[in-house]
Design a protein around this motif. Sequence first.
Motif, PDB file in Angstrom:
ATOM      1  N   UNK A   1      12.496  23.945  16.912  1.00 20.48           N
ATOM      2  CA  UNK A   1      13.545  24.979  16.970  1.00 20.48           C
ATOM      3  C   UNK A   1      14.910  24.340  17.130  1.00 20.48           C
ATOM      4  N   UNK A   2      14.997  23.366  18.022  1.00 22.82           N
ATOM      5  CA  UNK A   2      16.279  22.687  18.253  1.00 22.82           C
ATOM      6  C   UNK A   2      16.749  21.983  16.991  1.00 22.82           C
ATOM      7  N   UNK A   3      15.827  21.331  16.279  1.00 17.25           N
ATOM      8  CA  UNK A   3      16.185  20.637  15.050  1.00 17.25           C
ATOM      9  C   UNK A   3      16.729  21.611  14.009  1.00 17.25           C
ATOM     10  N   UNK A   4      16.079  22.753  13.855  1.00 20.66           N
ATOM     11  CA  UNK A   4      16.523  23.734  12.864  1.00 20.66           C
ATOM     12  C   UNK A   4      17.887  24.306  13.232  1.00 20.66           C
ATOM     13  N   UNK A   5      18.119  24.522  14.534  1.00 16.67           N
ATOM     14  CA  UNK A   5      19.418  25.027  14.979  1.00 16.67           C
ATOM     15  C   UNK A   5      20.525  24.036  14.655  1.00 16.67           C
ATOM     16  N   UNK A   6      20.280  22.755  14.987  1.00 18.48           N
ATOM     17  CA  UNK A   6      21.291  21.735  14.709  1.00 18.48           C
ATOM     18  C   UNK A   6      21.500  21.545  13.215  1.00 18.48           C
ATOM     19  N   UNK A   7      20.427  21.608  12.449  1.00 18.62           N
ATOM     20  CA  UNK A   7      20.533  21.445  11.005  1.00 18.62           C
ATOM     21  C   UNK A   7      21.347  22.567  10.373  1.00 18.62           C
ATOM     22  N   UNK A   8      21.262  23.769  10.952  1.00 18.89           N
ATOM     23  CA  UNK A   8      22.034  24.888  10.406  1.00 18.89           C
ATOM     24  C   UNK A   8      23.531  24.701  10.607  1.00 18.89           C
ATOM     25  N   UNK A   9      23.910  23.913  11.609  1.00 17.68           N
ATOM     26  CA  UNK A   9      25.327  23.631  11.854  1.00 17.68           C
ATOM     27  C   UNK A   9      25.850  22.554  10.903  1.00 17.68           C
TER      28      UNK A   9
ATOM     29  N   UNK B   1      10.214  24.690   7.970  1.00 15.62           N
ATOM     30  CA  UNK B   1       9.998  24.619   9.414  1.00 15.62           C
ATOM     31  C   UNK B   1       8.587  24.175   9.746  1.00 15.62           C
ATOM     32  N   UNK B   2       7.572  24.704   9.029  1.00 12.43           N
ATOM     33  CA  UNK B   2       6.200  24.368   9.382  1.00 12.43           C
ATOM     34  C   UNK B   2       5.865  22.907   9.110  1.00 12.43           C
ATOM     35  N   UNK B   3       6.617  22.261   8.217  1.00 14.67           N
ATOM     36  CA  UNK B   3       6.352  20.849   7.928  1.00 14.67           C
ATOM     37  C   UNK B   3       6.680  19.951   9.115  1.00 14.67           C
TER      38      UNK B   3
ATOM     39  N   UNK C   1       0.831  -1.212   0.000  1.00 16.01           N
ATOM     40  CA  UNK C   1       0.000   0.000   0.000  1.00 16.01           C
ATOM     41  C   UNK C   1       0.863   1.258   0.000  1.00 16.01           C
ATOM     42  N   UNK C   2       0.433   2.251  -0.782  1.00 16.14           N
ATOM     43  CA  UNK C   2       1.214   3.489  -0.909  1.00 16.14           C
ATOM     44  C   UNK C   2       1.283   4.216   0.439  1.00 16.14           C
ATOM     45  N   UNK C   3       2.458   4.734   0.727  1.00 15.64           N
ATOM     46  CA  UNK C   3       2.661   5.528   1.934  1.00 15.64           C
ATOM     47  C   UNK C   3       3.069   6.939   1.527  1.00 15.64           C
ATOM     48  N   UNK C   4       2.826   7.927   2.399  1.00 15.26           N
ATOM     49  CA  UNK C   4       3.295   9.282   2.088  1.00 15.26           C
ATOM     50  C   UNK C   4       4.801   9.293   1.893  1.00 15.26           C
ATOM     51  N   UNK C   5       5.263  10.116   0.976  1.00 11.97           N
ATOM     52  CA  UNK C   5       6.707  10.223   0.738  1.00 11.97           C
ATOM     53  C   UNK C   5       7.390  10.694   2.020  1.00 11.97           C
ATOM     54  N   UNK C   6       8.549  10.106   2.352  1.00 12.91           N
ATOM     55  CA  UNK C   6       9.236  10.537   3.578  1.00 12.91           C
ATOM     56  C   UNK C   6       9.654  11.995   3.502  1.00 12.91           C
ATOM     57  N   UNK C   7       9.636  12.652   4.641  1.00 15.32           N
ATOM     58  CA  UNK C   7       9.998  14.061   4.732  1.00 15.32           C
ATOM     59  C   UNK C   7      11.506  14.184   4.908  1.00 15.32           C
ATOM     60  N   UNK C   8      12.135  14.969   4.044  1.00 21.00           N
ATOM     61  CA  UNK C   8      13.588  15.178   4.121  1.00 21.00           C
ATOM     62  C   UNK C   8      13.881  16.176   5.232  1.00 21.00           C
ATOM     63  N   UNK C   9      14.400  15.691   6.351  1.00 20.82           N
ATOM     64  CA  UNK C   9      14.651  16.563   7.498  1.00 20.82           C
ATOM     65  C   UNK C   9      15.777  17.549   7.260  1.00 20.82           C
ATOM     66  N   UNK C  10      16.582  17.322   6.245  1.00 18.56           N
ATOM     67  CA  UNK C  10      17.667  18.264   5.951  1.00 18.56           C
ATOM     68  C   UNK C  10      17.246  19.367   4.989  1.00 18.56           C
ATOM     69  N   UNK C  11      16.018  19.279   4.442  1.00 20.36           N
ATOM     70  CA  UNK C  11      15.607  20.268   3.445  1.00 20.36           C
ATOM     71  C   UNK C  11      14.180  20.789   3.626  1.00 20.36           C
ATOM     72  N   UNK C  12      13.434  20.200   4.533  1.00 18.84           N
ATOM     73  CA  UNK C  12      12.027  20.581   4.666  1.00 18.84           C
ATOM     74  C   UNK C  12      11.882  21.961   5.303  1.00 18.84           C
TER      75      UNK C  12
END
Length: 233
Positions: free
Chosen positions: A177-185, A162-164, A149-160
């Motif tokens: 917020x913490x995820x975005x801060x770490x991703x910026x590093x 913020x609101x997603x 069965x089809x599943x939603x496409x996985x969300x790319x945490x390195x490119x999505x």
Amino acid sequence: MAKGHWLDPLARSLLEVTGQIRRDPERRRPESGEPESREPESRGDDSVDRDLLALKLAQKPGLRLRSAEEVRQAAALGWRLDVNRATAADWLRLPGCTPSHVDLLLRLQSGGVQLSGTEDLQNLLHVDGELIRSWTPLLEFRWYGEPPPARPAPLDLNRCRAEQLGTQLALEESRCRRLLQERSRAPFRDLADLQQRLQLPAELVEGLIGRVCFGQGPIGPELPRPPRPPASR
């Protein structure tokens, strides 16, 4: 009549192991002339252990198996894992199967990839053959003509955006917020890296399996959204 516990030895052992009654530190020895009570060992350690595992599984169907021996006992009780249709919860019950392994398996499964045997599984996960052999009593390799069965496409945490993170993953605002801060590093490498850097509980990480991915390469700036055109009258 000599006084004794009303439970037979096997039932008492089952209840003691599951914590429903207190363990008796000193079992009463039979008096002279009294017949020996039948201890659980007379049925064989393997049979007793299997009965204990059956009771635990009945109380907690999602119980995680701790060893190759428990895998063998679960197989004797009739439990099987359908490799090409297993869920994250199924895989995580196997000893030594990590969230990173499960994430890879589910993403390939959603893409229609099917495995034909233990050799495929070992080559895919790059794990020791002994680990795969310990899982073998439970594994079934069924071939399906139709895709899963089809599943939603996985969300790319390195490119999505913020609101997603909140809308698609239901993450708390503080964790977003913490995820975005770490991703910026630096971009995240995988689920294990995400968990370590954000100090996420295991239950939350397991809920992300198959729902997220980690694109590599430089992360571009998040461009502002274009203004909406005025509503026509």
